[in-house]
Scaffold this motif. Structure first.
Motif, mmCIF file in Angstrom:
data_model
loop_
_atom_site.group_PDB
_atom_site.id
_atom_site.type_symbol
_atom_site.label_atom_id
_atom_site.label_comp_id
_atom_site.label_asym_id
_atom_site.label_seq_id
_atom_site.Cartn_x
_atom_site.Cartn_y
_atom_site.Cartn_z
ATOM 1 N N SER A 70 0.828 -1.206 0.000
ATOM 2 C CA SER A 70 0.000 0.000 0.000
ATOM 3 C C SER A 70 0.862 1.256 0.000
ATOM 4 N N ASN A 71 1.962 1.235 0.762
ATOM 5 C CA ASN A 71 2.885 2.374 0.749
ATOM 6 C C ASN A 71 3.485 2.581 -0.641
ATOM 7 N N LEU A 72 3.933 1.457 -1.236
ATOM 8 C CA LEU A 72 4.560 1.520 -2.558
ATOM 9 C C LEU A 72 3.568 2.018 -3.604
ATOM 10 N N LYS A 73 2.338 1.559 -3.492
ATOM 11 C CA LYS A 73 1.297 1.960 -4.447
ATOM 12 C C LYS A 73 1.073 3.477 -4.409
ATOM 13 N N MET A 74 1.064 4.043 -3.192
ATOM 14 C CA MET A 74 0.892 5.493 -3.044
ATOM 15 C C MET A 74 1.935 6.266 -3.844
ATOM 16 N N VAL A 75 3.176 5.771 -3.793
ATOM 17 C CA VAL A 75 4.265 6.450 -4.495
ATOM 18 C C VAL A 75 4.125 6.280 -6.001
ATOM 19 N N LEU A 76 3.917 5.039 -6.428
ATOM 20 C CA LEU A 76 3.865 4.752 -7.868
ATOM 21 C C LEU A 76 2.745 5.516 -8.558
ATOM 22 N N GLU A 77 1.626 5.710 -7.856
ATOM 23 C CA GLU A 77 0.492 6.427 -8.453
ATOM 24 C C GLU A 77 0.816 7.902 -8.682
ATOM 25 N N ARG A 78 1.801 8.416 -7.986
ATOM 26 C CA ARG A 78 2.141 9.837 -8.104
ATOM 27 C C ARG A 78 3.328 10.080 -9.026
ATOM 28 N N LEU A 79 3.908 9.035 -9.552
ATOM 29 C CA LEU A 79 5.027 9.174 -10.479
ATOM 30 C C LEU A 79 4.513 9.096 -11.910
ATOM 31 N N ASN A 80 5.325 9.571 -12.858
ATOM 32 C CA ASN A 80 4.924 9.433 -14.258
ATOM 33 C C ASN A 80 6.008 8.769 -15.101
ATOM 34 N N SER A 81 7.083 8.281 -14.463
ATOM 35 C CA SER A 81 8.141 7.630 -15.237
ATOM 36 C C SER A 81 7.668 6.269 -15.739
ATOM 37 N N GLU A 82 8.201 5.872 -16.885
ATOM 38 C CA GLU A 82 7.797 4.592 -17.481
ATOM 39 C C GLU A 82 8.266 3.422 -16.630
ATOM 40 N N PHE A 83 9.485 3.515 -16.096
ATOM 41 C CA PHE A 83 10.053 2.443 -15.289
ATOM 42 C C PHE A 83 10.508 2.987 -13.937
ATOM 43 N N ILE A 84 10.540 2.100 -12.954
ATOM 44 C CA ILE A 84 11.197 2.435 -11.694
ATOM 45 C C ILE A 84 12.335 1.449 -11.467
ATOM 46 N N LEU A 85 13.352 1.905 -10.758
ATOM 47 C CA LEU A 85 14.392 1.022 -10.259
ATOM 48 C C LEU A 85 14.085 0.812 -8.787
ATOM 49 N N TYR A 86 13.739 -0.427 -8.435
ATOM 50 C CA TYR A 86 13.314 -0.740 -7.066
ATOM 51 C C TYR A 86 14.510 -1.127 -6.209
ATOM 52 N N LEU A 87 14.642 -0.453 -5.064
ATOM 53 C CA LEU A 87 15.657 -0.793 -4.062
ATOM 54 C C LEU A 87 14.989 -0.832 -2.692
ATOM 55 N N GLN A 88 15.690 -1.345 -1.700
ATOM 56 C CA GLN A 88 15.233 -1.267 -0.314
ATOM 57 C C GLN A 88 16.326 -0.607 0.527
ATOM 58 N N GLU A 89 15.922 -0.140 1.707
ATOM 59 C CA GLU A 89 16.825 0.713 2.487
ATOM 60 C C GLU A 89 18.082 0.006 2.974
ATOM 61 N N ASP A 90 18.088 -1.325 2.973
ATOM 62 C CA ASP A 90 19.285 -2.040 3.441
ATOM 63 C C ASP A 90 20.051 -2.691 2.287
ATOM 64 N N TYR A 91 19.825 -2.210 1.059
ATOM 65 C CA TYR A 91 20.629 -2.652 -0.087
ATOM 66 C C TYR A 91 21.835 -1.715 -0.205
ATOM 67 N N TRP A 92 22.765 -1.868 0.722
ATOM 68 C CA TRP A 92 23.921 -0.979 0.774
ATOM 69 C C TRP A 92 24.913 -1.395 -0.287
ATOM 70 N N LEU A 93 25.147 -0.514 -1.227
ATOM 71 C CA LEU A 93 26.013 -0.819 -2.370
ATOM 72 C C LEU A 93 27.435 -1.127 -1.909
ATOM 73 N N ASN A 94 28.058 -2.112 -2.571
ATOM 74 C CA ASN A 94 29.464 -2.410 -2.264
ATOM 75 C C ASN A 94 30.325 -2.536 -3.516
ATOM 76 N N ARG A 95 29.745 -2.203 -4.680
ATOM 77 C CA ARG A 95 30.483 -2.150 -5.937
ATOM 78 C C ARG A 95 29.966 -0.961 -6.735
ATOM 79 N N PRO A 96 30.805 -0.357 -7.577
ATOM 80 C CA PRO A 96 30.323 0.775 -8.383
ATOM 81 C C PRO A 96 29.149 0.390 -9.289
#
Length: 269
Positions: A70-96
């Motif tokens: 439901s949280n995600l839906k609220m955001v997606l309904e307010r965007l107009n981009s064709e695609f989203i790149l989905y991440l979560q808050e604990d996907y801490w990058l470790n490579r460029p």
């Protein structure tokens, strides 16, 4: 043409989170700054009532926490981009992260009509897709549409989000729902074992699991000088960590059952 240039508004980065995981936000921000400094895409972090002080993303506040879908839906309904790149808050990058590779992946999805492209982990490497470097994920495969880092066609993700579902509900139930409602989601995964520089790589097992720092997440916090956060959560035990990583045929299913039992009993060994 797969090499056509594209405008950056065609991708928006959406980072799923809630206030309960606010201790992860600064770490993610640091990792984005270090490993994707030239990221040109708009980035939104889903929060409830808290704001983020980071210059790496903008908080999208839902006020009440209505649950993952439901949280995600609220955001997606307010965007107009064709695609989203989905991440979560604990996907801490470790490579460029290579921005040009992400743009190439978007062109692949647009050119061949893919709704979902997972950008990490090389499952289904035996398959091939319409363009070199990608593998079709067969329909009906368990966790075909998992919530690791991925490009999603925004309209398709909106179509299949079920109000009230958690992320776990989505991963476990989505294939049955698609079959029951005869909804098609064309899905592929990047052949990231052969093209690792084109994937999105982050801390092994993510930073948090079942409310505890993973052992790799705790090591990440120590490495980036954010040890003070360690006291915010317990660290996952060695046995749980070992069982979670078991891939041996014949023991994999047993290990999953053991992990489930240990979590139900709140055993953290």
């Amino acid at each position: 043409n797969m090499n056509d240039s594209l405008s950056h508004h065609e991708i928006t980065i959406v980072i799923s989170s809630c206030d309960h995981f606010s201790d992860c936000w600064d770490v993610l921000s640091v990792s984005l700054k270090q490993f994707w400094p030239d990221c040109p895409f708009k980035r939104y972090l889903i929060t409830n009532r808290q704001n983020s002080n980071s210059d790496q993303f903008q908080a999208f506040r839902t006020e009440d926490d209505r649950g993952w879908a439901s949280n995600l839906k609220m955001v997606l309904e307010r965007l107009n981009s064709e695609f989203i790149l989905y991440l979560q808050e604990d996907y801490w990058l470790n490579r460029p992260v290579d921005t040009k590779a992400i743009e190439k992946h978007l062109n692949f999805c647009r050119t061949y009509g893919y709704d979902y492209l997972r950008l990490t982990f090389p499952e289904y490497d035996r398959g091939r897709s319409d363009a070199d470097g990608y593998c079709v994920i067969p329909t009906g495969i368990r966790y075909r549409l998992c919530l690791q880092a991925a490009l999603w066609r925004r309209s398709k993700l909106l179509e299949i989000l079920v109000e009230g579902w958690s992320g776990w509900d989505f991963e476990r139930k989505i294939e049955s729902l698609l079959a029951a409602q005869n909804i098609s989601v064309k899905a592929a995964v990047l052949h990231s074992s052969k093209w690792p520089k084109e994937s999105i790589r982050y801390v092994d097992g993510t930073g948090v699991r079942k409310g505890r720092w993973t052992r790799s997440g705790a090591a990440y916090l120590a490495d980036c000088g954010m040890d003070k956060l360690l006291k915010r959560r317990p660290k996952e035990g060695c046995i749980l960590d070992f069982l979670t990583h078991v891939k041996t045929p014949g023991f994999h299913q047993t290990s999953r059952v053991l992990v489930r039992i240990m979590n139900q009993l709140k055993w953290n060994f």
